[in-house]
Enzyme design. Structure first.
Site, PDB file in Angstrom:
ATOM      1  N   ASP A   1      50.645 -33.940 -41.671  1.00  0.00           N
ATOM      2  CA  ASP A   1      49.562 -33.855 -40.674  1.00  0.00           C
ATOM      3  C   ASP A   1      49.725 -32.614 -39.805  1.00  0.00           C
ATOM      4  OD1 ASP A   1      48.897 -36.269 -41.759  1.00  0.00           O
ATOM      5  OD2 ASP A   1      49.030 -37.432 -39.913  1.00  0.00           O
TER       6      ASP A   1
ATOM      7  N   SER B   1      47.045 -37.410 -33.292  1.00  0.00           N
ATOM      8  CA  SER B   1      48.370 -37.226 -32.664  1.00  0.00           C
ATOM      9  C   SER B   1      48.986 -35.900 -33.105  1.00  0.00           C
ATOM     10  CB  SER B   1      49.297 -38.409 -32.956  1.00  0.00           C
ATOM     11  OG  SER B   1      49.713 -38.393 -34.292  1.00  0.00           O
ATOM     12  N   ALA B   2      48.821 -35.540 -34.368  1.00  0.00           N
ATOM     13  CA  ALA B   2      49.367 -34.250 -34.824  1.00  0.00           C
ATOM     14  C   ALA B   2      48.623 -33.101 -34.149  1.00  0.00           C
ATOM     15  CB  ALA B   2      49.254 -34.138 -36.341  1.00  0.00           C
TER      16      ALA B   2
ATOM     17  N   GLY C   1      43.133 -41.965 -38.595  1.00  0.00           N
ATOM     18  CA  GLY C   1      43.479 -41.264 -39.837  1.00  0.00           C
ATOM     19  C   GLY C   1      43.000 -39.827 -39.869  1.00  0.00           C
TER      20      GLY C   1
HETATM   21  C1  MEV Z   1      49.263 -40.330 -42.002  1.00  0.00           C
HETATM   22  O1  MEV Z   1      48.202 -39.431 -41.732  1.00  0.00           O
HETATM   23  C2  MEV Z   1      49.761 -40.155 -43.392  1.00  0.00           C
HETATM   24  C3  MEV Z   1      50.944 -41.037 -43.810  1.00  0.00           C
HETATM   25  O2  MEV Z   1      51.271 -40.636 -45.140  1.00  0.00           O
HETATM   26  C4  MEV Z   1      52.133 -40.871 -42.909  1.00  0.00           C
HETATM   27  C5  MEV Z   1      52.779 -39.491 -43.011  1.00  0.00           C
HETATM   28  O3  MEV Z   1      52.571 -38.757 -43.973  1.00  0.00           O
HETATM   29  O4  MEV Z   1      53.575 -39.180 -42.108  1.00  0.00           O
HETATM   30  C6  MEV Z   1      50.545 -42.508 -43.852  1.00  0.00           C
END
Ligand code: MEV
Length: 321
Positions: free
Chosen positions: A152, A109-110, A105
């Site tokens: 992200d 990856s971004a 979280g």
């Molecule tokens: C992921 O960091 C956040 C989500 O809202 C997915 C997204 O925004 O692409 C779960």
């Protein structure tokens, strides 16, 4: 061609994850105490095109030609190649070092997508705007996550707190007072793609109820924007805890995350929530700065496998790295 590097921060979503995929607003901030760096080194004298990836954390090496089409590295380079309209890449070594934990979280990856877009294009002599780099990173994220909102890659590209609505230009936030976050790792991992897919299935099965929850999350993000622009740390915390309760209703929390959130709330945090895709990864808590170290111990006692303090700086103070 000299070696070229790009270093980017991690991120956390303060408000609005999941709802942001459906067009509701969300707020994300960069986390500058963790980062990912790519360094491109030319490999002159190779008779054929050789592209080597080196993970400097593990020492693992991969050759692009050995990877299958769906591999993140391959998809990323293909996206950059198409975006730049170049026929082929010169031989190069791409070194990746990261202190951003993956599937946690915190934007790993971004961060990779942004750093690769920035360093590879620059290595090839292109001077891309931040907007263009963000676009490339978004396309790369789509290979990874299917239907990302784009929040992200945006917060990481611009390295600024952002109020984000999918499909609209990002609105950068003027934060009037810096605040302290505790970020605690549950040690559990679920890919974001899975939780996003889970919410999509619930949305399709039970649209009225799920839309109601997403709508309330969107309202929270709006209120949080006002609280962040004011000096209202108690409201920021309370909104975070309400956001967590709604994410739990949405089905993306779990017992471990709930325990960590409750431990933070019971130990003097202004508020706490899971962050990112959920069902694992990290929780964030807004805490009084003077209590951060003792709260950190509380969270480790409550089962966090790692916990660190991070400051979200006001615009007056600028980004401290
Ligand atoms: C992921 O960091 C956040 C989500 O809202 C997915 C997204 O925004 O692409 C779960």
């Amino acid at each position: 061609m000299p070696a070229i590097s790009a270093k980017v921060p991690g991120k956390t979503i303060l408000f609005g994850e999941h709802a942001v995929v459906y067009g509701y607003p969300a707020i994300a901030v960069p986390i500058n105490s963790i980062h990912l760096k790519t360094t491109i080194i030319p490999l002159p004298g190779k008779s054929h095109e050789e592209i080597k990836f080196v993970d400097t954390n593990s020492g693992k090496e991969l050759l692009l030609n050995d990877l299958n089409q769906g591999h993140t590295f391959k998809a990323a380079l293909r996206t950059i190649q198409e975006g730049l309209s170049v026929n082929h890449f010169p031989s190069m070594e791409i070194r990746i070092s990261s202190s951003i934990p993956s599937s946690a979280g915190l934007g790993s990856s971004a961060a990779l997508a942004v750093a690769l877009s920035r360093s590879v294009s620059s290595f090839l002599g292109f001077k891309l705007s931040e907007e263009k780099i963000n676009q490339f990173a978004y396309e790369i994220e789509k290979h990874q996550h299917g239907t990302p909102s784009g929040i992200d890659n945006t917060v990481i590209t611009y390295n600024q707190p952002v109020y984000y609505i999918k499909g609209r230009p990002p609105q950068f936030i003027q934060i009037s007072n810096s605040f302290t976050l505790l970020i605690a790792d549950s040690g559990l991992r679920t890919p974001t793609r899975d939780t996003v897919q889970y919410v999509r299935q619930s949305y399709e099965r039970n649209r009225t109820e799920v839309e109601g929850i997403l709508n309330q999350i969107g309202d929270i993000s709006q209120k949080a924007l006002t609280a962040m622009q004011g000096k209202d740390i108690c409201t920021i915390g309370a909104l975070m805890s309400s956001n967590h309760a709604l994410l739990e209703k949405l089905g993306v929390s779990n017992e471990k995350l709930n325990n960590l959130v409750t431990a933070a709330q019971n130990s003097g945090a202004y508020g706490a929530k899971l962050c990112g895709g959920g069902r694992g990864g990290n929780i964030i808590a807004v805490v009084p700065p003077e209590a951060a170290e003792s709260l950190k111990d509380e969270l480790l006692n409550a089962g966090a496998v790692n916990c660190f303090v991070s400051t979200v700086y006001s615009n007056r103070e600028g980004v401290k790295k």
